[in-house]
Design a protein around this motif. Structure first.
Motif, PDB file in Angstrom:
ATOM      1  N   LEU A   1       0.853  -1.184   0.000  1.00  0.00           N
ATOM      2  CA  LEU A   1       0.000   0.000   0.000  1.00  0.00           C
ATOM      3  C   LEU A   1       0.887   1.231   0.000  1.00  0.00           C
ATOM      4  O   LEU A   1       1.928   1.262   0.646  1.00  0.00           O
ATOM      5  N   LEU A   2       0.452   2.242  -0.737  1.00  0.00           N
ATOM      6  CA  LEU A   2       1.216   3.476  -0.854  1.00  0.00           C
ATOM      7  C   LEU A   2       0.478   4.624  -0.189  1.00  0.00           C
ATOM      8  O   LEU A   2      -0.754   4.672  -0.197  1.00  0.00           O
ATOM      9  N   THR A   3       1.229   5.560   0.351  1.00  0.00           N
ATOM     10  CA  THR A   3       0.641   6.764   0.933  1.00  0.00           C
ATOM     11  C   THR A   3       0.315   7.752  -0.189  1.00  0.00           C
ATOM     12  O   THR A   3       0.844   7.638  -1.299  1.00  0.00           O
TER      13      THR A   3
ATOM     14  N   SER B   1      -9.245   3.845  -2.826  1.00  0.00           N
ATOM     15  CA  SER B   1      -8.396   3.974  -1.649  1.00  0.00           C
ATOM     16  C   SER B   1      -8.909   3.088  -0.531  1.00  0.00           C
ATOM     17  O   SER B   1     -10.073   2.693  -0.505  1.00  0.00           O
TER      18      SER B   1
ATOM     19  N   THR C   1      -7.153   3.622   6.649  1.00  0.00           N
ATOM     20  CA  THR C   1      -6.524   3.006   7.813  1.00  0.00           C
ATOM     21  C   THR C   1      -7.438   3.222   9.021  1.00  0.00           C
ATOM     22  O   THR C   1      -8.419   3.963   8.942  1.00  0.00           O
TER      23      THR C   1
ATOM     24  N   HIS D   1      -6.592   7.574   7.505  1.00  0.00           N
ATOM     25  CA  HIS D   1      -5.715   7.988   6.409  1.00  0.00           C
ATOM     26  C   HIS D   1      -5.959   7.107   5.187  1.00  0.00           C
ATOM     27  O   HIS D   1      -6.318   5.942   5.307  1.00  0.00           O
ATOM     28  N   ARG D   2      -5.735   7.682   4.020  1.00  0.00           N
ATOM     29  CA  ARG D   2      -5.912   6.930   2.780  1.00  0.00           C
ATOM     30  C   ARG D   2      -4.641   6.183   2.405  1.00  0.00           C
ATOM     31  O   ARG D   2      -3.539   6.706   2.562  1.00  0.00           O
ATOM     32  N   ARG D   3      -4.820   4.985   1.863  1.00  0.00           N
ATOM     33  CA  ARG D   3      -3.723   4.205   1.309  1.00  0.00           C
ATOM     34  C   ARG D   3      -4.195   3.667  -0.033  1.00  0.00           C
ATOM     35  O   ARG D   3      -5.378   3.404  -0.234  1.00  0.00           O
ATOM     36  N   TYR D   4      -3.263   3.499  -0.947  1.00  0.00           N
ATOM     37  CA  TYR D   4      -3.594   3.087  -2.314  1.00  0.00           C
ATOM     38  C   TYR D   4      -2.853   1.808  -2.658  1.00  0.00           C
ATOM     39  O   TYR D   4      -1.679   1.658  -2.330  1.00  0.00           O
ATOM     40  N   ARG D   5      -3.529   0.899  -3.354  1.00  0.00           N
ATOM     41  CA  ARG D   5      -2.907  -0.363  -3.767  1.00  0.00           C
ATOM     42  C   ARG D   5      -1.848  -0.076  -4.822  1.00  0.00           C
ATOM     43  O   ARG D   5      -2.130   0.569  -5.829  1.00  0.00           O
ATOM     44  N   GLU D   6      -0.646  -0.584  -4.590  1.00  0.00           N
ATOM     45  CA  GLU D   6       0.461  -0.330  -5.510  1.00  0.00           C
ATOM     46  C   GLU D   6       0.158  -0.869  -6.904  1.00  0.00           C
ATOM     47  O   GLU D   6       0.451  -0.210  -7.905  1.00  0.00           O
TER      48      GLU D   6
END
Length: 69
Positions: free
Chosen positions: A11-13, A39, A42, A46-51
Motif C-alpha cells: 500500500l502506498l501513501t 483507496s 486506515t 488515512h488513505r492508502r492506495y494499492r500499488e
C-alpha cells in the motif's frame, strides 16, 4: 481465515503516489474522491492506495521525456 485477503499487497501513501505521478498529494486525494483511484482507509482515517492499481494507472499516463531541450 483472514478478513483481509489483500494484506500482502503493498500500500502506498498519498505522498508516495503523488511522487510517482509528479503531482501534489491533494491531487491524489481528489482522484480518489472522484473515483479515478480506489483507496483504503486506515484505522486512523488515512488513505492508502494499492500499488498494483497505481502502477496500472501510471502505465497509462504518458511520461515526460528526459533530456529533451
Amino acid at each position: 481465515m483472514s478478513a483481509h485477503p489483500a494484506e500482502s499487497e503493498a500500500l502506498l501513501t498519498p505522498s508516495e503516489v503523488a511522487t510517482l505521478f509528479r503531482v501534489d498529494p491533494k491531487t491524489v486525494t481528489r482522484w480518489a474522491k472522484a473515483g479515478k483511484l480506489s483507496s483504503i482507509r486506515t484505522l486512523g482515517g488515512h488513505r492508502r492506495y494499492r500499488e498494483s492499481e497505481v502502477r496500472e494507472l501510471l502505465n497509462g499516463v504518458p511520461q515526460p521525456r528526459e533530456g529533451k531541450a
